[in-house]
Design a protein around this motif. Structure first.
Motif, PDB file in Angstrom:
ATOM      1  N   ILE A   1      40.294  73.504  11.154  1.00  9.17           N
ATOM      2  CA  ILE A   1      41.236  72.921  12.113  1.00  9.17           C
ATOM      3  C   ILE A   1      42.595  72.738  11.434  1.00  9.17           C
ATOM      4  N   PHE A   2      42.591  72.182  10.230  1.00 13.27           N
ATOM      5  CA  PHE A   2      43.852  72.020   9.500  1.00 13.27           C
ATOM      6  C   PHE A   2      44.510  73.375   9.227  1.00 13.27           C
ATOM      7  N   MET A   3      43.724  74.345   8.758  1.00  8.61           N
ATOM      8  CA  MET A   3      44.307  75.623   8.380  1.00  8.61           C
ATOM      9  C   MET A   3      44.842  76.376   9.586  1.00  8.61           C
ATOM     10  N   THR A   4      44.178  76.258  10.717  1.00  9.18           N
ATOM     11  CA  THR A   4      44.672  76.928  11.914  1.00  9.18           C
ATOM     12  C   THR A   4      46.016  76.352  12.325  1.00  9.18           C
ATOM     13  N   PHE A   5      46.173  75.034  12.225  1.00  4.57           N
ATOM     14  CA  PHE A   5      47.477  74.439  12.495  1.00  4.57           C
ATOM     15  C   PHE A   5      48.517  74.897  11.468  1.00  4.57           C
ATOM     16  N   ALA A   6      48.114  75.004  10.218  1.00  3.98           N
ATOM     17  CA  ALA A   6      49.056  75.435   9.175  1.00  3.98           C
ATOM     18  C   ALA A   6      49.512  76.875   9.421  1.00  3.98           C
ATOM     19  N   TRP A   7      48.604  77.740   9.810  1.00  4.33           N
ATOM     20  CA  TRP A   7      48.937  79.143   9.974  1.00  4.33           C
ATOM     21  C   TRP A   7      49.601  79.467  11.308  1.00  4.33           C
TER      22      TRP A   7
ATOM     23  N   ALA B   1      56.122  72.646   5.878  1.00  2.72           N
ATOM     24  CA  ALA B   1      55.190  71.894   6.724  1.00  2.72           C
ATOM     25  C   ALA B   1      53.788  72.513   6.653  1.00  2.72           C
ATOM     26  N   SER B   2      53.715  73.841   6.662  1.00  2.00           N
ATOM     27  CA  SER B   2      52.421  74.520   6.576  1.00  2.00           C
ATOM     28  C   SER B   2      51.741  74.228   5.245  1.00  2.00           C
ATOM     29  N   TRP B   3      52.492  74.218   4.163  1.00  2.00           N
ATOM     30  CA  TRP B   3      51.917  73.872   2.858  1.00  2.00           C
ATOM     31  C   TRP B   3      51.359  72.453   2.871  1.00  2.00           C
ATOM     32  N   GLY B   4      52.110  71.549   3.495  1.00  2.00           N
ATOM     33  CA  GLY B   4      51.644  70.162   3.579  1.00  2.00           C
ATOM     34  C   GLY B   4      50.342  70.042   4.359  1.00  2.00           C
ATOM     35  N   ILE B   5      50.237  70.769   5.448  1.00  2.59           N
ATOM     36  CA  ILE B   5      49.011  70.755   6.247  1.00  2.59           C
ATOM     37  C   ILE B   5      47.865  71.394   5.457  1.00  2.59           C
ATOM     38  N   ALA B   6      48.180  72.477   4.746  1.00  5.32           N
ATOM     39  CA  ALA B   6      47.154  73.193   3.975  1.00  5.32           C
ATOM     40  C   ALA B   6      46.564  72.310   2.877  1.00  5.32           C
ATOM     41  N   PHE B   7      47.343  71.368   2.368  1.00  5.75           N
ATOM     42  CA  PHE B   7      46.818  70.442   1.363  1.00  5.75           C
ATOM     43  C   PHE B   7      45.577  69.726   1.897  1.00  5.75           C
ATOM     44  N   PHE B   8      45.648  69.272   3.145  1.00  2.41           N
ATOM     45  CA  PHE B   8      44.520  68.562   3.739  1.00  2.41           C
ATOM     46  C   PHE B   8      43.354  69.524   4.001  1.00  2.41           C
ATOM     47  N   GLU B   9      43.679  70.764   4.292  1.00  5.94           N
ATOM     48  CA  GLU B   9      42.635  71.769   4.450  1.00  5.94           C
ATOM     49  C   GLU B   9      41.850  71.924   3.148  1.00  5.94           C
TER      50      GLU B   9
ATOM     51  N   LEU C   1      41.482  69.723   0.825  1.00  3.52           N
ATOM     52  CA  LEU C   1      40.686  68.521   0.567  1.00  3.52           C
ATOM     53  C   LEU C   1      39.308  68.596   1.216  1.00  3.52           C
ATOM     54  N   LEU C   2      39.177  69.414   2.239  1.00  5.81           N
ATOM     55  CA  LEU C   2      37.885  69.596   2.904  1.00  5.81           C
ATOM     56  C   LEU C   2      37.202  70.895   2.474  1.00  5.81           C
ATOM     57  N   GLN C   3      37.983  71.933   2.294  1.00  4.22           N
ATOM     58  CA  GLN C   3      37.426  73.256   1.976  1.00  4.22           C
ATOM     59  C   GLN C   3      36.740  73.279   0.610  1.00  4.22           C
ATOM     60  N   VAL C   4      37.393  72.740  -0.395  1.00  4.32           N
ATOM     61  CA  VAL C   4      36.822  72.780  -1.745  1.00  4.32           C
ATOM     62  C   VAL C   4      35.493  72.018  -1.811  1.00  4.32           C
ATOM     63  N   PRO C   5      35.424  70.787  -1.295  1.00  2.47           N
ATOM     64  CA  PRO C   5      34.115  70.112  -1.295  1.00  2.47           C
ATOM     65  C   PRO C   5      33.075  70.838  -0.435  1.00  2.47           C
ATOM     66  N   ALA C   6      33.509  71.442   0.666  1.00  2.41           N
ATOM     67  CA  ALA C   6      32.560  72.179   1.512  1.00  2.41           C
ATOM     68  C   ALA C   6      31.902  73.298   0.717  1.00  2.41           C
TER      69      ALA C   6
END
Length: 113
Positions: free
Chosen positions: A17-23, A40-48, A50-55
């Motif tokens: 969801i975060f990455m789709t908004f970033a892209w 702004a996209s880089w900032g959103i991707a940061f939160f992506e 935070l979820l992607q790596v633990p996933a």
């Protein structure tokens, strides 16, 4: 479904969801300066991340890397389909769905023993 199998999927959904908004989220704001959109996209991707790596870290205990990638692709398509329709106002056509279905079939083959 045990938590060790479910949590990575849930985290992948959130990250997508975060990455789709970033892209693609910036497509609604075409008049915004490109540099601002990139930042702004880089900032959103940061939160992506935070979820992607633990996933992927947690998921690798029960899924192989190719299986995680296959799941990622299917989740990405589902999130994008909703995003395109809801946020961008661009519903998918039959040929989009057909193409996505072929990708889903390919991802399912990854889970075949």
């Amino acid at each position: 479904m045990p938590i060790d199998r479910f949590l990575p999927i849930l985290l992948l959904v959130g990250s997508n969801i975060f990455m789709t908004f970033a892209w693609y989220g910036h497509l609604k704001y075409r008049s915004a300066p490109l540099l601002l959109v990139i930042l702004a996209s880089w900032g959103i991707a940061f939160f992506e991340y935070l979820l992607q790596v633990p996933a992927n870290r947690l998921g690798s205990t029960v899924y192989s890397a190719p299986q995680l990638k296959g799941m990622q692709e299917v989740i990405t398509l589902l999130v994008f389909a909703g995003f395109s329709t809801w946020y961008l106002g661009q519903p998918l056509k039959w040929n989009h769905w057909a193409g996505f279905a072929l990708i889903v079939v390919a991802a399912l083959l990854i889970f075949k023993e």
